[in-house]
Design a protein around this motif. Sequence first.
Motif, short mmCIF file in Angstrom:
data_model
loop_
_atom_site.label_atom_id
_atom_site.label_comp_id
_atom_site.label_asym_id
_atom_site.label_seq_id
_atom_site.Cartn_x
_atom_site.Cartn_y
_atom_site.Cartn_z
N ARG A 100 0.83 -1.21 0.00
CA ARG A 100 0.00 0.00 0.00
C ARG A 100 0.87 1.26 0.00
N GLU A 101 1.99 1.21 0.69
CA GLU A 101 2.90 2.36 0.70
C GLU A 101 3.46 2.62 -0.71
N VAL A 102 3.84 1.56 -1.41
CA VAL A 102 4.35 1.72 -2.77
C VAL A 102 3.25 2.24 -3.68
N ARG A 103 2.04 1.70 -3.55
CA ARG A 103 0.91 2.18 -4.35
C ARG A 103 0.68 3.67 -4.14
N ASP A 104 0.73 4.11 -2.89
CA ASP A 104 0.52 5.53 -2.58
C ASP A 104 1.62 6.40 -3.19
N ILE A 105 2.85 5.94 -3.13
CA ILE A 105 3.97 6.69 -3.71
C ILE A 105 3.79 6.83 -5.22
N VAL A 106 3.44 5.73 -5.88
CA VAL A 106 3.25 5.76 -7.33
C VAL A 106 2.06 6.64 -7.71
N ALA A 107 0.97 6.56 -6.95
CA ALA A 107 -0.21 7.39 -7.23
C ALA A 107 0.13 8.87 -7.08
N THR A 108 0.90 9.21 -6.06
CA THR A 108 1.33 10.60 -5.87
C THR A 108 2.22 11.06 -7.02
N LEU A 109 3.12 10.20 -7.45
CA LEU A 109 4.01 10.52 -8.57
C LEU A 109 3.20 10.77 -9.84
N PHE A 110 2.26 9.89 -10.14
CA PHE A 110 1.42 10.06 -11.33
C PHE A 110 0.64 11.36 -11.27
N ALA A 111 0.07 11.66 -10.10
CA ALA A 111 -0.71 12.90 -9.95
C ALA A 111 0.18 14.13 -10.16
N ARG A 112 1.39 14.09 -9.61
CA ARG A 112 2.31 15.22 -9.76
C ARG A 112 2.71 15.39 -11.23
N HIS A 113 2.96 14.28 -11.92
CA HIS A 113 3.31 14.37 -13.34
C HIS A 113 2.15 14.91 -14.17
N ALA A 114 0.93 14.45 -13.87
CA ALA A 114 -0.24 14.94 -14.61
C ALA A 114 -0.42 16.44 -14.39
N GLU A 115 -0.23 16.89 -13.15
CA GLU A 115 -0.33 18.33 -12.87
C GLU A 115 0.75 19.11 -13.61
N GLY A 116 1.95 18.56 -13.67
CA GLY A 116 3.04 19.22 -14.38
C GLY A 116 2.79 19.32 -15.86
N LEU A 117 2.27 18.25 -16.44
CA LEU A 117 1.95 18.25 -17.87
C LEU A 117 0.87 19.28 -18.19
N GLU A 118 -0.15 19.32 -17.35
CA GLU A 118 -1.22 20.29 -17.56
C GLU A 118 -0.74 21.71 -17.29
N GLY A 119 -0.02 21.90 -16.20
CA GLY A 119 0.43 23.23 -15.80
C GLY A 119 1.35 23.88 -16.82
N ARG A 120 2.14 23.10 -17.50
CA ARG A 120 3.05 23.64 -18.51
C ARG A 120 2.43 23.65 -19.90
N GLY A 121 1.20 23.23 -19.99
CA GLY A 121 0.50 23.25 -21.27
C GLY A 121 0.97 22.19 -22.25
N VAL A 122 1.65 21.16 -21.73
CA VAL A 122 2.13 20.07 -22.60
C VAL A 122 0.95 19.26 -23.12
N ILE A 123 0.04 18.94 -22.22
CA ILE A 123 -1.12 18.14 -22.60
C ILE A 123 -2.22 18.38 -21.58
N GLY A 124 -3.46 18.36 -22.03
CA GLY A 124 -4.59 18.56 -21.14
C GLY A 124 -5.26 17.25 -20.79
N PRO A 125 -6.33 17.31 -20.00
CA PRO A 125 -7.04 16.09 -19.59
C PRO A 125 -7.53 15.27 -20.78
N ASP A 126 -8.01 15.94 -21.83
CA ASP A 126 -8.49 15.20 -23.01
C ASP A 126 -7.35 14.45 -23.68
N GLY A 127 -6.19 15.08 -23.72
CA GLY A 127 -5.02 14.43 -24.32
C GLY A 127 -4.57 13.22 -23.52
N ILE A 128 -4.61 13.33 -22.21
CA ILE A 128 -4.24 12.20 -21.36
C ILE A 128 -5.21 11.05 -21.56
N ASP A 129 -6.51 11.37 -21.66
CA ASP A 129 -7.51 10.32 -21.91
C ASP A 129 -7.27 9.66 -23.26
#
Length: 75
Positions: free
Chosen positions: A25-54
């Motif tokens: 569960r600790e590893v799952r939480d770490i990976v989930a946090t990493l994915f969320a941070r990367h998604a926010e970074g991609l969106e924040g820098r305008g690299v890709i939006g939610p539709d692009g990720i989908d």
Amino acid sequence: MGYMHHQRCEIDRRSVRVRLTQKGREVRDIVATLFARHAEGLEGRGVIGPDGIDAITTSLKRVERYWTDQIRYIY
């Protein structure tokens, strides 16, 4: 390695119950946090939006299904 716990069902020995251990569960939480941070970074820098990720997710699922079918039909 201690990430998952599995136990055979007492009634039906063919059935197995699988769950994450605390370590898993600790590893799952770490990976989930990493994915969320990367998604926010991609969106924040305008690299890709939610539709692009989908769209990427859908495409990758299709590729995985294709590869699975190819492996299945080889044997």
